[in-house]
Motif scaffolding. Structure first.
Motif, PDB file in Angstrom:
ATOM      1  N   PHE A  15       0.802  -1.029  -0.114  1.00  0.00           N
ATOM      2  CA  PHE A  15      -0.226   0.080  -0.245  1.00  0.00           C
ATOM      3  C   PHE A  15       0.832   1.402   0.188  1.00  0.00           C
ATOM      4  O   PHE A  15       1.516   1.258   0.574  1.00  0.00           O
ATOM      5  CB  PHE A  15      -0.784   0.248   0.925  1.00  0.00           C
ATOM      6  N   THR A  16       0.768   1.924  -1.115  1.00  0.00           N
ATOM      7  CA  THR A  16       1.310   3.123  -1.087  1.00  0.00           C
ATOM      8  C   THR A  16       1.006   4.367  -1.541  1.00  0.00           C
ATOM      9  O   THR A  16      -0.136   4.291  -2.478  1.00  0.00           O
ATOM     10  CB  THR A  16       2.879   2.413  -2.463  1.00  0.00           C
ATOM     11  N   MET A  17       0.918   5.517  -0.935  1.00  0.00           N
ATOM     12  CA  MET A  17      -0.272   6.088  -0.927  1.00  0.00           C
ATOM     13  C   MET A  17       0.781   8.037  -0.736  1.00  0.00           C
ATOM     14  O   MET A  17       1.421   8.164   0.243  1.00  0.00           O
ATOM     15  CB  MET A  17      -1.398   6.820  -0.083  1.00  0.00           C
ATOM     16  N   GLU A  28      -1.092  10.221  -5.478  1.00  0.00           N
ATOM     17  CA  GLU A  28      -1.093   9.554  -5.724  1.00  0.00           C
ATOM     18  C   GLU A  28      -1.441   8.251  -5.349  1.00  0.00           C
ATOM     19  O   GLU A  28      -0.909   8.142  -4.192  1.00  0.00           O
ATOM     20  CB  GLU A  28       0.388   9.248  -6.556  1.00  0.00           C
ATOM     21  N   VAL A  29      -2.065   6.895  -5.569  1.00  0.00           N
ATOM     22  CA  VAL A  29      -2.093   5.603  -5.181  1.00  0.00           C
ATOM     23  C   VAL A  29      -1.357   4.639  -6.018  1.00  0.00           C
ATOM     24  O   VAL A  29      -1.127   4.502  -7.116  1.00  0.00           O
ATOM     25  CB  VAL A  29      -3.489   5.430  -4.616  1.00  0.00           C
ATOM     26  N   ASN A  30      -1.052   3.128  -5.490  1.00  0.00           N
ATOM     27  CA  ASN A  30      -0.325   2.600  -6.167  1.00  0.00           C
ATOM     28  C   ASN A  30      -1.562   0.986  -5.711  1.00  0.00           C
ATOM     29  O   ASN A  30      -2.668   1.442  -5.297  1.00  0.00           O
ATOM     30  CB  ASN A  30       0.644   1.767  -5.987  1.00  0.00           C
ATOM     31  N   GLU A  31      -1.424   0.067  -6.990  1.00  0.00           N
ATOM     32  CA  GLU A  31      -2.263  -1.244  -6.867  1.00  0.00           C
ATOM     33  C   GLU A  31      -2.715  -1.659  -5.608  1.00  0.00           C
ATOM     34  O   GLU A  31      -3.604  -1.831  -5.489  1.00  0.00           O
ATOM     35  CB  GLU A  31      -2.185  -1.981  -7.681  1.00  0.00           C
ATOM     36  N   GLY A  32      -1.270  -1.303  -4.834  1.00  0.00           N
ATOM     37  CA  GLY A  32      -1.578  -2.093  -3.756  1.00  0.00           C
ATOM     38  C   GLY A  32      -2.532  -1.593  -2.733  1.00  0.00           C
ATOM     39  O   GLY A  32      -3.262  -1.873  -1.557  1.00  0.00           O
ATOM     40  N   PHE A  33      -2.928   0.134  -2.730  1.00  0.00           N
ATOM     41  CA  PHE A  33      -4.074   0.752  -2.566  1.00  0.00           C
ATOM     42  C   PHE A  33      -5.395   0.195  -2.561  1.00  0.00           C
ATOM     43  O   PHE A  33      -5.866   0.270  -1.707  1.00  0.00           O
ATOM     44  CB  PHE A  33      -3.758   2.799  -2.627  1.00  0.00           C
ATOM     45  N   GLU A  34      -5.410   0.183  -4.046  1.00  0.00           N
ATOM     46  CA  GLU A  34      -6.240  -0.650  -4.130  1.00  0.00           C
ATOM     47  C   GLU A  34      -7.071  -2.087  -3.458  1.00  0.00           C
ATOM     48  O   GLU A  34      -8.301  -2.107  -3.239  1.00  0.00           O
ATOM     49  CB  GLU A  34      -6.872  -0.652  -5.786  1.00  0.00           C
ATOM     50  N   LEU A  36      -6.429  -3.097  -0.471  1.00  0.00           N
ATOM     51  CA  LEU A  36      -6.334  -3.697   0.595  1.00  0.00           C
ATOM     52  C   LEU A  36      -7.525  -2.158   0.922  1.00  0.00           C
ATOM     53  O   LEU A  36      -7.813  -2.630   1.751  1.00  0.00           O
ATOM     54  CB  LEU A  36      -5.126  -2.189   1.727  1.00  0.00           C
ATOM     55  N   LEU A  37      -7.694  -1.606   0.613  1.00  0.00           N
ATOM     56  CA  LEU A  37      -8.988  -0.582   0.508  1.00  0.00           C
ATOM     57  C   LEU A  37     -10.400  -0.926  -0.302  1.00  0.00           C
ATOM     58  O   LEU A  37     -11.751  -0.832   0.300  1.00  0.00           O
ATOM     59  CB  LEU A  37      -9.202   1.045   1.025  1.00  0.00           C
ATOM     60  N   GLY A  38      -9.945  -1.453  -0.893  1.00  0.00           N
ATOM     61  CA  GLY A  38     -10.866  -1.694  -2.400  1.00  0.00           C
ATOM     62  C   GLY A  38     -11.240  -0.356  -2.956  1.00  0.00           C
ATOM     63  O   GLY A  38     -12.725  -0.087  -3.382  1.00  0.00           O
ATOM     64  N   VAL A  39     -10.421   0.708  -2.731  1.00  0.00           N
ATOM     65  CA  VAL A  39     -11.092   1.710  -3.832  1.00  0.00           C
ATOM     66  C   VAL A  39      -9.710   2.083  -4.950  1.00  0.00           C
ATOM     67  O   VAL A  39      -9.063   2.054  -4.696  1.00  0.00           O
ATOM     68  CB  VAL A  39     -10.715   2.919  -2.713  1.00  0.00           C
TER      69      VAL A  39
END
Length: 425
Positions: A15-17, A28-34, A36-39
């Motif tokens: 997760f990186t933001m 900016e966000v990466n795929e790990g963000f998507e 983990l949070l489902g956003v």
């Protein structure tokens, strides 16, 4: 280049933001963000703020992150619980840092082709350890790379721990040697060099690595420890491994050495404007003065440190609050005793302690406890000042403003109205 940075950023599985400090806007966000949070990134980037995510299961975790970033500029491996869009809990360890980019460009957007593993900053300079086992020092105000290359100590690979000193003519990094098969050999070192002559390196052993978190004295959970290496008046000091020493980074020598009382890891709590430093070691508070040794000690026993203000250290214990003077370590008044429950300290100044209990918010002032409506969300203590941070909704609800305030005069330098309640991130 920008393209290489983007590829490295999005290839990181964690997760990186990146969010903008002044308003919390997600940049900016990466795929790990998507995952983990489902956003989705398209929903978040440029459209949502950190507050809009509603990702904190316990607001206390967020308050801790805000306080540590305000006081230290970085946080590493802070435990917390995030909520997904579906309301499911996810245990996480947060590593975050705040960096002043006068250029407005993203961190590491020049001459960086690999993902940074760890970043530490001091002033205008940033040091980064990258996934190719190299280290980079950057001047973020000028947006230039000052130096990059590998570092080894006694044939061991090393881990970046902290930027200890950043001057245009000399840098000093705290590094940890890594011996996977012989961890008992691992040590902390000060690695010093001039950017003009990076091949001429001075290395000073500081001591054994210490824990970053240890069990809390009261209640459950853990308390964070801060590496006891600091700069004051152009000199570098260390209390790693319980050995206080003044370090000459130009010669690689140490002077004025003495052993601190107690056993176990040392945590740096505050450096005062006169150069004295408040340290915590095991069950002892110690105030040291660079030129005259130990000024005072005080036992902690079953008390937990909650705030360090410009003049006091605030301590909590079972159903009680107290404060000690930083000048002599003696109690400042009787404090608050026989409280109905365990107090949760939110903010403090040299003369006020704001705390929360299940039945409301309270203020301890002039040895009197009273319930209050207006309540700060946190306090920060730069140098010899105490600042209380309040949030307040304007009318109509949902309106607010951001403001920059001069720390010396209290003058508002600029103010920007926003269409949502201001959020500290």
């Amino acid at each position: 280049s920008e393209e290489k940075f983007s590829k490295a950023f999005h290839s990181n599985p964690d997760f990186t933001m990146i969010s903008r400090l002044r308003d919390g806007l997600i940049v900016e966000v990466n795929e790990g963000f998507e995952q983990l949070l489902g956003v989705k990134a398209a929903e978040a980037v440029g459209q949502m703020t950190v507050a809009n995510l509603h990702m904190w299961a316990d607001p206390v975790h967020r308050e801790t992150l805000v306080r540590l970033l305000a006081e230290h500029g970085r946080v590493r491996d802070l435990p917390a619980v995030f909520l997904t869009r579906n309301g499911e809990s996810r245990d996480v360890l947060i590593t975050a840092s705040t960096i002043d980019l006068a250029t407005g460009k993203k961190t590491l957007d020049q001459d960086m082709a690999v993902t940074p593993r760890f970043i530490t900053a001091q002033g205008d300079f940033v040091a980064a350890a990258t996934t190719d086992d190299k280290f980079t020092v950057m001047n973020m105000r000028e947006n230039t790379v000052v130096w990059t290359g590998p570092i080894t100590i006694k044939t061991a690979s090393v881990e970046l721990v902290q930027f200890a000193l950043a001057r245009p003519d000399r840098f000093a990094l705290v590094l940890r040697t890594l011996w996977p098969d012989r961890p008992h050999l691992e040590r902390l070192y000060l690695h010093s060099f001039s950017p003009a002559e990076p091949e001429k390196v001075l290395q000073v052993q500081l001591g054994k690595p210490q824990e970053s978190r240890v069990p809390a004295r009261i209640g459950t959970g853990e308390r964070e420890l801060n590496l006891p290496v600091w700069v004051h008046g152009g000199e570098l000091y260390s209390a790693v491994d319980g050995l206080f020493q003044t370090l000459d980074i130009a010669r690689g020598t140490s002077t004025n050495s003495f052993t601190l009382p107690g056993k176990g890891p040392v945590s740096l709590l505050k450096v005062r404007t006169d150069g004295s430093a408040l340290l915590e070691r095991a069950d002892q508070l110690v105030l040291v003065k660079a030129r005259s040794g130990i000024a005072w000690t005080a036992p902690l026993k079953d008390r937990e440190i909650r705030q360090v203000t410009s003049e006091t250290v605030v301590l909590a214990e079972a159903y009680a609050l107290s404060a000690l003077s930083l000048t002599d370590g003696k109690p400042v008044g009787p404090g608050a005793k026989d409280l109905k429950s365990m107090p949760s300290v939110r903010a403090a100044t040299a003369s006020r302690i704001y705390f929360n209990m299940p039945d409301g918010n309270y203020l301890l002032e002039n040895n009197e406890v009273k319930k209050v409506k207006e309540y700060p969300m946190l306090s920060v203590h730069p140098a010899d000042r105490d600042w209380l941070v309040f949030t307040k909704n304007e009318s109509p609800p949902g309106k607010g403003s951001w403001a920059a305030v001069d720390a010396d005069s209290g003058k508002v330098l600029w103010q920007k109205l926003v269409t949502r309640t201001p959020e500290v991130v």
